[in-house]
Structures are given as C-alpha cells and as structure tokens.
Write an enzyme that holds these catalytic residues in place. Structure first.
Site, PDB file in Angstrom:
ATOM      1  N   ARG A  24      14.296   3.274 -53.895  1.00  0.00           N
ATOM      2  CA  ARG A  24      14.116   3.852 -52.552  1.00  0.00           C
ATOM      3  C   ARG A  24      14.656   2.934 -51.452  1.00  0.00           C
ATOM      4  O   ARG A  24      14.832   3.352 -50.323  1.00  0.00           O
ATOM      5  CB  ARG A  24      12.617   4.078 -52.293  1.00  0.00           C
ATOM      6  CG  ARG A  24      12.056   5.297 -52.963  1.00  0.00           C
ATOM      7  CD  ARG A  24      12.204   6.489 -52.021  1.00  0.00           C
ATOM      8  NE  ARG A  24      12.027   7.753 -52.697  1.00  0.00           N
ATOM      9  CZ  ARG A  24      10.902   8.447 -52.704  1.00  0.00           C
ATOM     10  NH1 ARG A  24       9.843   7.993 -52.079  1.00  0.00           N
ATOM     11  NH2 ARG A  24      10.852   9.607 -53.313  1.00  0.00           N
ATOM     12  N   GLU A  59       8.658   1.468 -49.478  1.00  0.00           N
ATOM     13  CA  GLU A  59       9.491   0.450 -50.120  1.00  0.00           C
ATOM     14  C   GLU A  59      10.612  -0.032 -49.206  1.00  0.00           C
ATOM     15  O   GLU A  59      10.897  -1.230 -49.125  1.00  0.00           O
ATOM     16  CB  GLU A  59      10.068   0.984 -51.435  1.00  0.00           C
ATOM     17  CG  GLU A  59       9.042   1.121 -52.560  1.00  0.00           C
ATOM     18  CD  GLU A  59       8.146   2.348 -52.450  1.00  0.00           C
ATOM     19  OE1 GLU A  59       8.466   3.236 -51.621  1.00  0.00           O
ATOM     20  OE2 GLU A  59       7.142   2.430 -53.172  1.00  0.00           O
ATOM     21  N   LYS A  79     -11.689  10.975 -53.803  1.00  0.00           N
ATOM     22  CA  LYS A  79     -11.014  10.651 -55.048  1.00  0.00           C
ATOM     23  C   LYS A  79     -12.073  10.502 -56.149  1.00  0.00           C
ATOM     24  O   LYS A  79     -13.112   9.884 -55.925  1.00  0.00           O
ATOM     25  CB  LYS A  79     -10.245   9.340 -54.858  1.00  0.00           C
ATOM     26  CG  LYS A  79      -8.990   9.258 -55.659  1.00  0.00           C
ATOM     27  CD  LYS A  79      -8.023   8.234 -55.122  1.00  0.00           C
ATOM     28  CE  LYS A  79      -6.945   8.043 -56.171  1.00  0.00           C
ATOM     29  NZ  LYS A  79      -5.787   7.334 -55.679  1.00  0.00           N
TER      30      LYS A  79
END
Ligand SMILES: Cc1ncc(C[n+]2csc(CCOP(=O)(O)OP(=O)(O)O)c2C)c(N)n1
Length: 635
Positions: free
Chosen positions: A407, A379, A289
């Site tokens: 979700r 979630e 990243k």
C-alpha cells in the site's frame, strides 16, 4: 447441532421467510454456530461476532446478490458466508481448498468484491454503484450498493479518498460504519475520538431518536411524506453546533445514527427507511467486538483471532502445551530487540500501522509508550511519517507486514528513498503466511524493493541474524529493509556467525552445484541437502546464505560464478525480480554463464492453507527442494 432456523437457511431468500420478531433467535443461532465452528477451526472470531445483527438485517432488507454488499477486510463476514449458502462448508473456512478466509467473488456471487486489505470498501462500492447506474442494470432496475466498514478501517487514507469522491459524484451509496472502538488493538486518534463524541452527544441523539422513531411509526404515511420528515430531521440536527460539524454531513453525505448495532429489529427498520433515500448516506452503528461470548468481549485484542479454544471454559489452546522449550516467534525476536535498541539510543522510535500486537512492538509500547506510534491502518502515512521523523534526526524502525507495505510503495520511493533517509523497514510476515491466503502472503517485497535506488535489503535465516541485522541497521545510512517470516523461528539454535554489511555466508562447501538462498528458506535448503547426503547423492552441493539481496555479496558471486556450472537460487517470494533474477543479471553482467535454476513462486497468486501445506504445494519445503535438486542436470 440442531438449529431451528439456520439449518433451513441456504440463501437470503430463506432468511426472508423468517418473521421479523424471530430474527434475534436467528442471530443467537448464528452466534452459537460461529463460536462452535471457530473453537476447532480458528479464524477471526471477535469481528464476526460483532456484525451478526447487521448481517442478518442487511440480507433481510436488501435483495442480495442483486444488491451488492462490499465488506471491508471481510474478516467480519462469517455470518454473511453462512447465510449465503456456505453453512455446510463453513468448517473448511481458511483451510487448504476450503472456504476463503475473507470475501471472494470467485467463491460466491454474494461476495461483491475482493477483501483482505483494509479501507478499500468505499472506493470499490462507489465504483460499483456509479458503474451500475451508468450501465442501467437489467430492465432498468438499479441495485443498491452498501459498503460495510469498521472504524479501524476508516482510519485508512483510502477510505477518506473514497468518502471525498462519494461526496462529489452523483450516487446512492450506503456506507455502514461499524464502530466498535477497536481495530485489532484499541483505537486511538482524532477520528476515533470524533466518533466517540458523536456517540456521546446524548441530548442531541435522544431528540433525534425521538423524531426518528416517531417517523418510523408512521407507517400509514406515504414514502414522500416519510422522506420529508427524515429530511427535516437531518437538517434539524445541523442546528446543534457539535453536529453541524458532522464530517459526513459536511461532505454532503447524509448521516444516520449512531444506533445500537445489536438490535436487529431496529436495524431492519432503519435500513428499510433509508434504503430508498436518494444520495449518499452513512449509517453509524455501535457494536461490541466479541459480542455474546464473554471471553471475547473481555479481551478483544486476543480474541480478534484467538486460535483454537474450549467453548465452555473460554480457555485458549496453547500451541506450546507440551512443556518443551519452543523457538520464539520471529515477531517476538523483533519486539524484544527493538526495545533493547531503543533503550540504548533515544533517537530510536517505533512506528506501526495498527499492528502493535501483531508485530510485537507492544513490547516496546509497554515500556516506552512515548516512543511508539500506532498510526492507525495507514501504511502510506506510516512510511511518510517515518520519513519525516528521519528528516528531523530520529531513527524510525517502521514495522509493516510485507503484504500491507504494498500500500505504501510510492511513499517508500518518493518520500524515503529519493531523499536517502535513514528509515529501517522491519517487514514482518514475509513469504507464505498460511491461512489468511492470497491477500496476505508476503511474496512480492523482494521484487518490489530491489529496483528502488538507495534501498538496502536483507533477510535473516536465524533469530540471531535478525538481531544482528537490526543492530547493523542502526549504524547504517539510508533506507534499510529487513524482511522475516510469520511464525516460529526456524533454524533455532544454529551456529552463530557474524552478520556483516553486504556479506553472505558459506554454510557448506561443494563440488558440482551451488545453492544460493536468502532468508529462512535457507533452513529448508540445509535440511534438503542433509537428506540428499543420507541418500548418498553423488555430487556435493555447496550452500550459501546470501543474507543481502542489495547490495549483493559480489565476492560470493565471483566464487560461485567461477567454480560452478549450475547454480540454484531459493527464495520465498516471486521468482520474477527477486534473488534469482538478481543473480542471473549479475552473472550475465560479469561474463559468467552458469545454468541458473530459480526456486521460488511462479507467476501466480497463492491460495490459503497451512504454511506447511502451501510450501509443500509450491515445492519449497524440504521435500520439494530435494526433488528439485535431484532433477538438476549436473555436468
Ligand atoms: C491494509 C491493511 N492493514 C492492516 C490490516 C490488518 N487488520 C485486519 S483487521 C484489522 C482491524 C480492523 O478494524 P475494524 O475495521 O474496526 O474492524 P473490527 O475488526 O474492529 O471489526 C487490521 C488492522 C489489514 N487487513 N489491511
């Protein structure tokens, strides 16, 4: 800036004109371009820097847009945008009326599916792949479909459901697993460790690579022979115990990798090799990243979305640079209060689905690491896990952004509310969130939570309200939802009034008209009323902050129902089903017949832009509310 390559690339067809050995130069230019652009127009930097080589390789090898690339989340797709004809508009990325923050089929035919919420790419891509096959694309030609998913997004249950389905239906899906060992925060958990194990099983990989490279060099071989070698190398790996347990192979999905995701030439070779393989397959690539920009590589969480920065020094520009004391962020108020509560009550635990920094639960995580559970981008699980903790007698404060809580709807209904479990939902990023746009606004929560039996819902107008609501929630029973917005606390320094269960507060008395608001939009209402006062607007407006959507403060409603012929409701959510609907229903049920005007968001998805611009567009800022109040016909 004078870029040698990318200035001439307006579509993947232009990219294909570049020689293979020059692709690293294209990547270097893309990297420079993205860093420069994001230094003044903020966005998701780290993830997009990590996928540059992959993006170039994909567009070099595949025939997009005929072949479909389905990006997961879409925050890593900036190079994709730049290579697909959006370079000239990239400076408008995420801005009002500018390019979309994530991938969006409305914007470009190269964006195969909507993105913004994690973990949907495999399911969507599989649907496209199988659907294409069933429809037998134009002239019998099949398109390739590729899902590109991060290891963070792979922690989501939906991704696993997609994998399972991929393994059972006939398809040729290619899944590229972009493994950088990070979500926004560092990843933990069994699946992450599993990927690390796959990556570090070195002797096995060396051997496989030797075989793989040998096969790749045999360009004189025909496709059938080459595939036979590749097939042998995949079954060969099953001889090694660790990889005999390879989850993908175990699911009947052919596994390739892990390989260096920053070696663009090699990626092109591998993709060319595997793209014509029949059957589902995973290519596991290892990336970093923030690749190629030292500050972003060194502090990956902060540089996920760093805001503006100075390219040369790597210094981030602070919003608070004027030295003035600024209001805290809502999330910080939450984070600090949670730590305080947890210190006083050992039953309190914090649950976050991969957003400890985003919601500031990191404050508690630092001091009480054993009491915070970062469960991955999951979630639904976060909610049911909280329900289990509550069942066992713990007191979970489960923090989920409003948009991501969508979700977990059935988990709230079935696992929490039906058993009336004491779970405190702290719902961050409620209302308009700004530049992340339509996929991220938290406009539905009031409406979707209100019909759920046992659910209790409140929204603070000030920082102190939030603290008191979190205090109260500790003493309540059953599920409680406290929703608050993104950004800095408005109404900072306002007079403190005690928050009581199910009770609103009258902020000012009036004569002709009553405004009932909930949450931080109440501050814009107060400002609007002040403005009207200056204009000597003749009727006097009362203002009540309802604080609770459920239970409603019936005392206030009786008072208002009796006294006012016109009521205006204000909320930063959809009109259908929220406060306005609740007030209308209550008035009708109790025999009052006021004219109720509901301010909120009409039946629409709201685009991206700054929070200020969007509230202005929706007429939910001070000016808009003034305008609406001026139009109210007062009897
Ligand atoms: C359903 C959902 N939950 C949370 C988020 C917030 N979020 C955006 S990016 C991200 C991390 C994604 O990690 P990964 O897939 O590994 O991609 P990376 O940023 O590491 O490239 C998270 C948690 C989201 N977009 N969608």
């Amino acid at each position: 800036m004078d870029y040698k390559y990318i200035n001439k690339i307006d579509s993947p067809a232009d990219l294909k004109k570049v020689k293979l050995e020059e692709l690293p130069d294209v990547c270097a230019e893309l990297r420079q371009f993205i860093i420069e652009a994001l230094s003044t127009n903020p966005g998701h930097l780290g993830s997009s820097l990590g996928t540059i080589e992959l993006t170039v390789a994909l567009h070099y090898v595949f025939d997009t847009p005929n072949d479909k690339l389905v990006w997961d989340v879409g925050h890593q797709a900036y190079a994709h945008k730049i290579l697909t004809g959006r370079r000239d508009r990239f400076h408008t990325n995420r801005q009002f009326k500018g390019l979309s923050p994530f991938t969006n089929p409305k914007e470009s035919e190269y964006d195969a599916f909507i993105a913004g919420h994690a973990s949907n790419s495999i399911s969507a891509a599989l649907g496209i792949e199988i659907g294409n096959g069933k429809l037998k694309m134009d002239n019998g030609k099949f398109s390739n479909v590729v899902a590109i998913i991060g290891d963070g997004a792979m922690t989501g249950g939906l991704a696993f459901e997609g994998l399972n389905n991929t393994s059972m239906d006939k398809n040729n899906l290619l899944i590229v697993l972009n493994d950088n060992n990070m979500a926004i925060d560092p990843l933990k958990g069994g699946f992450t460790q599993y990927l690390v194990d796959l990556t570090t099983s070195t002797s096995y990989n060396k051997l496989r690579w030797w075989i793989y490279k040998a096969a790749s060099k045999l360009h004189i071989m025909n496709e059938r022979k080459r595939q036979r070698i590749l097939r042998r190398h995949t079954s060969f790996k099953a001889m090694f115990s660790k990889n005999a347990n390879n989850i993908f192979t175990g699911l009947n999905i052919r596994y390739f990798g892990p390989t260096d995701g920053h070696d663009v030439i090699n990626l092109v070779r591998i993709l060319n090799e595997i793209k014509n393989h029949r059957g589902p397959k995973v290519l596991h690539i290892i990336t970093k990243k923030g690749k190629g920009y030292a500050p972003a590589e060194n502090d990956q969480t902060v540089w996920h979305a760093p805001g503006e920065f100075n390219v040369a020094s790597g210094e981030r520009l602070q919003v608070t640079g004027d030295g003035l004391r600024v209001p805290p962020l809502w999330q910080e108020v939450f984070g600090e209060k949670l730590l305080e509560l947890a210190k006083g009550n050992e039953k309190i635990v914090g649950i976050t689905p991969a957003m400890p920094s985003g919601c500031s639960m990191s404050i508690m995580q630092k001091e009480l690491p054993d009491r915070v559970f970062d469960v991955g981008i999951a979630e639904g699980h976060a909610v049911t896990f909280s329900a289990g903790l509550a069942k066992a007698g713990m007191l979970p404060y489960c923090n989920i952004y409003s948009t991501f809580l969508q979700r977990a709807y059935d988990n709230i209904v079935h696992d929490v509310a039906l058993q009336n479990l004491h779970v405190v939902f702290c719902i961050d990023r409620a209302g308009i969130v700004g530049n992340d746009g339509a996929t991220h606004h938290g406009l539905l929560d009031l409406a979707y939570l209100r019909p759920i039996p046992n659910m209790q819902i409140c929204a603070p107008r000030t920082a102190e309200d939030l603290r008191q609501m979190m205090d109260l929630a500790e003493k309540m029973e059953g599920p409680v939802a406290i929703r608050y917005p993104r950004g800095r606390v408005t109404g900072y320094g306002l007079q403190v009034t005690e928050v009581k269960y199910g009770k609103g507060v009258k902020l000012r008395d009036g004569k002709d008209l009553a405004v009932l608001s909930i949450g931080s939009i109440g501050n814009a209402v107060s400002e609007a009323i002040e403005e009207l006062k200056i204009k000597n607007y003749e009727f006097k407006i009362a203002h009540y902050d309802m604080r609770w959507l459920k239970p409603l403060d019936e005392e206030i409603l009786h008072e208002v129902g009796k006294k006012y012929k016109t009521i205006v409701t204000a909320e930063d959510g959809v009109i259908a089903g929220g406060l306005g609907s609740a007030v209308l229903e209550w008035m009708a049920d109790h025999g009052y017949t006021p004219h109720v005007i509901r301010l909120g968001v009409n039946d629409q998805f709201v685009e991206h832009g700054s929070t200020k611009e969007l509230y202005h567009m929706l007429k939910l800022d001070k000016e808009g509310i003034c305008e609406s109040l001026l139009q109210v016909p007062v009897k």
